[in-house]
Design a protein around this motif. Structure first.
Motif, PDB file in Angstrom:
ATOM      1  N   ASP A   1      37.710  20.201 -27.621  1.00 45.67           N
ATOM      2  CA  ASP A   1      37.553  18.839 -27.088  1.00 45.67           C
ATOM      3  C   ASP A   1      38.057  17.783 -28.071  1.00 45.67           C
ATOM      4  OD1 ASP A   1      36.582  19.461 -24.543  1.00 45.67           O
ATOM      5  OD2 ASP A   1      34.545  19.720 -25.283  1.00 45.67           O
ATOM      6  N   LEU A   2      37.916  18.059 -29.376  1.00 43.29           N
ATOM      7  CA  LEU A   2      38.475  17.153 -30.387  1.00 43.29           C
ATOM      8  C   LEU A   2      39.994  17.117 -30.260  1.00 43.29           C
ATOM      9  CD1 LEU A   2      36.378  18.308 -33.482  1.00 43.29           C
ATOM     10  CD2 LEU A   2      36.307  16.006 -32.513  1.00 43.29           C
ATOM     11  N   MET A   3      40.578  18.312 -30.167  1.00 47.56           N
ATOM     12  CA  MET A   3      42.040  18.420 -30.070  1.00 47.56           C
ATOM     13  C   MET A   3      42.562  17.712 -28.826  1.00 47.56           C
ATOM     14  SD  MET A   3      42.565  22.405 -31.205  1.00 47.56           S
ATOM     15  CE  MET A   3      44.252  22.445 -30.632  1.00 47.56           C
ATOM     16  N   ALA A   4      41.884  17.959 -27.717  1.00 48.16           N
ATOM     17  CA  ALA A   4      42.329  17.372 -26.446  1.00 48.16           C
ATOM     18  C   ALA A   4      42.332  15.851 -26.505  1.00 48.16           C
ATOM     19  CB  ALA A   4      41.429  17.849 -25.315  1.00 48.16           C
ATOM     20  N   ARG A   5      41.455  15.296 -27.338  1.00 46.84           N
ATOM     21  CA  ARG A   5      41.331  13.840 -27.397  1.00 46.84           C
ATOM     22  C   ARG A   5      42.010  13.239 -28.627  1.00 46.84           C
ATOM     23  NH1 ARG A   5      37.656  16.271 -24.670  1.00 46.84           N
ATOM     24  NH2 ARG A   5      36.608  15.370 -22.855  1.00 46.84           N
ATOM     25  N   GLY A   6      42.732  14.076 -29.350  1.00 49.16           N
ATOM     26  CA  GLY A   6      43.497  13.594 -30.500  1.00 49.16           C
ATOM     27  C   GLY A   6      42.652  13.150 -31.664  1.00 49.16           C
ATOM     28  N   ILE A   7      41.452  13.717 -31.789  1.00 48.97           N
ATOM     29  CA  ILE A   7      40.586  13.364 -32.917  1.00 48.97           C
ATOM     30  C   ILE A   7      40.793  14.387 -34.033  1.00 48.97           C
ATOM     31  CG2 ILE A   7      38.215  12.869 -33.668  1.00 48.97           C
ATOM     32  CD1 ILE A   7      39.208  11.075 -31.352  1.00 48.97           C
ATOM     33  N   ASP A   8      41.490  13.946 -35.094  1.00 50.63           N
ATOM     34  CA  ASP A   8      41.841  14.865 -36.178  1.00 50.63           C
ATOM     35  C   ASP A   8      40.820  14.866 -37.299  1.00 50.63           C
ATOM     36  OD1 ASP A   8      44.317  15.340 -34.907  1.00 50.63           O
ATOM     37  OD2 ASP A   8      45.132  13.496 -35.792  1.00 50.63           O
ATOM     38  N   VAL A   9      40.214  13.710 -37.527  1.00 52.60           N
ATOM     39  CA  VAL A   9      39.320  13.601 -38.680  1.00 52.60           C
ATOM     40  C   VAL A   9      37.887  13.364 -38.221  1.00 52.60           C
ATOM     41  CG1 VAL A   9      38.896  12.457 -40.884  1.00 52.60           C
ATOM     42  CG2 VAL A   9      41.230  12.573 -39.981  1.00 52.60           C
ATOM     43  N   VAL A  10      37.031  14.329 -38.532  1.00 50.76           N
ATOM     44  CA  VAL A  10      35.616  14.165 -38.178  1.00 50.76           C
ATOM     45  C   VAL A  10      34.826  13.742 -39.410  1.00 50.76           C
ATOM     46  CG1 VAL A  10      35.668  15.808 -36.265  1.00 50.76           C
ATOM     47  CG2 VAL A  10      35.052  16.611 -38.549  1.00 50.76           C
ATOM     48  N   ILE A  11      33.668  13.203 -39.173  1.00 47.19           N
ATOM     49  CA  ILE A  11      32.785  12.753 -40.247  1.00 47.19           C
ATOM     50  C   ILE A  11      32.462  13.941 -41.153  1.00 47.19           C
ATOM     51  CG2 ILE A  11      30.482  11.814 -40.720  1.00 47.19           C
ATOM     52  CD1 ILE A  11      30.674  10.561 -37.823  1.00 47.19           C
ATOM     53  N   ASP A  12      32.490  13.681 -42.460  1.00 44.78           N
ATOM     54  CA  ASP A  12      32.156  14.721 -43.443  1.00 44.78           C
ATOM     55  C   ASP A  12      30.825  15.356 -43.118  1.00 44.78           C
ATOM     56  OD1 ASP A  12      34.201  14.971 -45.122  1.00 44.78           O
ATOM     57  OD2 ASP A  12      33.399  13.696 -46.732  1.00 44.78           O
ATOM     58  N   GLY A  13      30.827  16.671 -43.022  1.00 43.07           N
ATOM     59  CA  GLY A  13      29.562  17.360 -42.758  1.00 43.07           C
ATOM     60  C   GLY A  13      29.430  17.845 -41.331  1.00 43.07           C
ATOM     61  N   VAL A  14      30.202  17.255 -40.426  1.00 42.61           N
ATOM     62  CA  VAL A  14      30.194  17.742 -39.042  1.00 42.61           C
ATOM     63  C   VAL A  14      30.970  19.059 -39.010  1.00 42.61           C
ATOM     64  CG1 VAL A  14      31.015  17.340 -36.678  1.00 42.61           C
ATOM     65  CG2 VAL A  14      30.021  15.455 -37.990  1.00 42.61           C
ATOM     66  N   LYS A  15      30.346  20.065 -38.426  1.00 37.46           N
ATOM     67  CA  LYS A  15      31.010  21.377 -38.374  1.00 37.46           C
ATOM     68  C   LYS A  15      31.773  21.497 -37.062  1.00 37.46           C
ATOM     69  CE  LYS A  15      27.028  23.508 -40.736  1.00 37.46           C
ATOM     70  NZ  LYS A  15      26.108  22.351 -40.791  1.00 37.46           N
ATOM     71  N   THR A  16      33.057  21.822 -37.150  1.00 36.18           N
ATOM     72  CA  THR A  16      33.798  22.039 -35.903  1.00 36.18           C
ATOM     73  C   THR A  16      33.682  23.514 -35.527  1.00 36.18           C
ATOM     74  OG1 THR A  16      35.842  22.410 -37.099  1.00 36.18           O
ATOM     75  CG2 THR A  16      35.437  20.182 -36.359  1.00 36.18           C
ATOM     76  N   ILE A  17      33.452  23.726 -34.233  1.00 36.42           N
ATOM     77  CA  ILE A  17      33.376  25.108 -33.749  1.00 36.42           C
ATOM     78  C   ILE A  17      34.247  25.245 -32.509  1.00 36.42           C
ATOM     79  CG2 ILE A  17      31.091  25.658 -34.665  1.00 36.42           C
ATOM     80  CD1 ILE A  17      30.033  25.187 -31.778  1.00 36.42           C
ATOM     81  N   ASP A  18      34.668  26.476 -32.226  1.00 38.94           N
ATOM     82  CA  ASP A  18      35.478  26.713 -31.035  1.00 38.94           C
ATOM     83  C   ASP A  18      34.585  27.283 -29.925  1.00 38.94           C
ATOM     84  OD1 ASP A  18      34.956  29.235 -31.959  1.00 38.94           O
ATOM     85  OD2 ASP A  18      37.029  29.720 -32.469  1.00 38.94           O
ATOM     86  N   TYR A  19      35.176  27.610 -28.794  1.00 37.23           N
ATOM     87  CA  TYR A  19      34.378  28.104 -27.665  1.00 37.23           C
ATOM     88  C   TYR A  19      33.534  29.340 -28.007  1.00 37.23           C
ATOM     89  CZ  TYR A  19      35.874  24.819 -24.060  1.00 37.23           C
ATOM     90  OH  TYR A  19      36.053  23.691 -23.306  1.00 37.23           O
ATOM     91  N   PRO A  20      34.133  30.342 -28.683  1.00 38.15           N
ATOM     92  CA  PRO A  20      33.274  31.484 -29.054  1.00 38.15           C
ATOM     93  C   PRO A  20      32.083  31.054 -29.924  1.00 38.15           C
ATOM     94  CG  PRO A  20      35.582  32.074 -29.283  1.00 38.15           C
ATOM     95  CD  PRO A  20      35.550  30.598 -28.999  1.00 38.15           C
ATOM     96  N   GLY A  21      32.316  30.067 -30.800  1.00 38.64           N
ATOM     97  CA  GLY A  21      31.233  29.552 -31.642  1.00 38.64           C
ATOM     98  C   GLY A  21      30.161  28.867 -30.814  1.00 38.64           C
TER      99      GLY A  21
END
Lengths: 121, 97
Positions: B63-83
């Motif tokens: 969802d981040l990729m789809a919306r062009g959000i490259d930089v998330v707040i420090d500490g936020v963990k990005t996960i994929d669908y399996p995650g």
């Protein structure tokens, strides 16, 4: 293992702008047939679902707010309301078609943790 | 309890309500428009950083990729669908939509 689950319906939407509240109520009524430990929580705009005095005649749609009163007949007696949501909207217990138990956020958080399943509407 | 938030915090009270009732330690997963809350440099960044003192915060990569959000707040963990699936398997869930 007990076959009775603790199921809480979390009603968060106002009643007549979207279908959520109505569908939530329908689902609760269906669930009433399964002898589960069902409760309803009214939070955010969900508190408007049980507002007294609704008249949907001009809109030409079903007025389902009074239907919340029949839940008792389905043995669904656990109705809760978030105090902050109620207060911030200028509502009091006198404004509702049913008499939910008023809880603060800590009590609600605890109650939610105790559930097996939460259904948001 | 895993809290799922799929509405933008700039348009909806979903995240706010979630935070009101989430008990300490409960993970929060932002997905769909909820991921806007994870974006770095917004007016909400300080608040999310504060939230992360008590809750792990995840954001769905797709969802981040789809919306062009490259930089998330420090500490936020990005996960994929399996995650996402893994998290849901490990917790009861509460959705704030």
């Amino acid at each position: 293992m007990s076959d009775v689950s603790k199921i809480m319906f979390v009603m968060r939407k106002a009643p007549y702008g979207t279908i959520y509240s109505f569908e939530g109520l329908e689902t609760v009524l269906i669930m009433g047939a399964y002898e589960q430990d069902v409760s309803l929580l009214f939070v955010d705009d969900g508190v408007y679902s049980i507002k007294k005095g609704t008249d949907t005649t001009p809109l030409g749609i079903k007025n389902f707010s009074p239907t919340f009163r029949v839940l008792e007949g389905y043995d669904i007696e656990k109705l809760y309301i978030d105090k902050e949501s109620m207060d911030s909207r200028g509502l009091t217990l006198d404004d509702f078609v049913v008499e939910p138990e008023v809880l603060d956020k800590e009590q609600i958080a605890k109650l939610m943790e105790e559930q097996d399943v939460l259904f948001p509407f | 309890m895993l809290h799922l938030v799929n509405k933008s915090p700039f348009a909806s009270t979903s995240l706010e309500s979630c935070l009101k009732f989430a008990t300490k330690g409960a993970p929060i997963l932002l997905f769909e428009d909820g991921i806007y809350g994870a974006m770095s440099g917004t007016a909400l960044e300080a608040k999310i950083k504060d939230v992360m003192k008590d809750h792990p915060v995840y954001a769905l990569k797709e969802d981040l990729m789809a919306r062009g959000i490259d930089v998330v707040i420090d500490g936020v963990k990005t996960i994929d669908y399996p995650g996402f699936v893994e998290l849901v398997e490990r917790h009861k869930t509460c959705t704030w939509s």
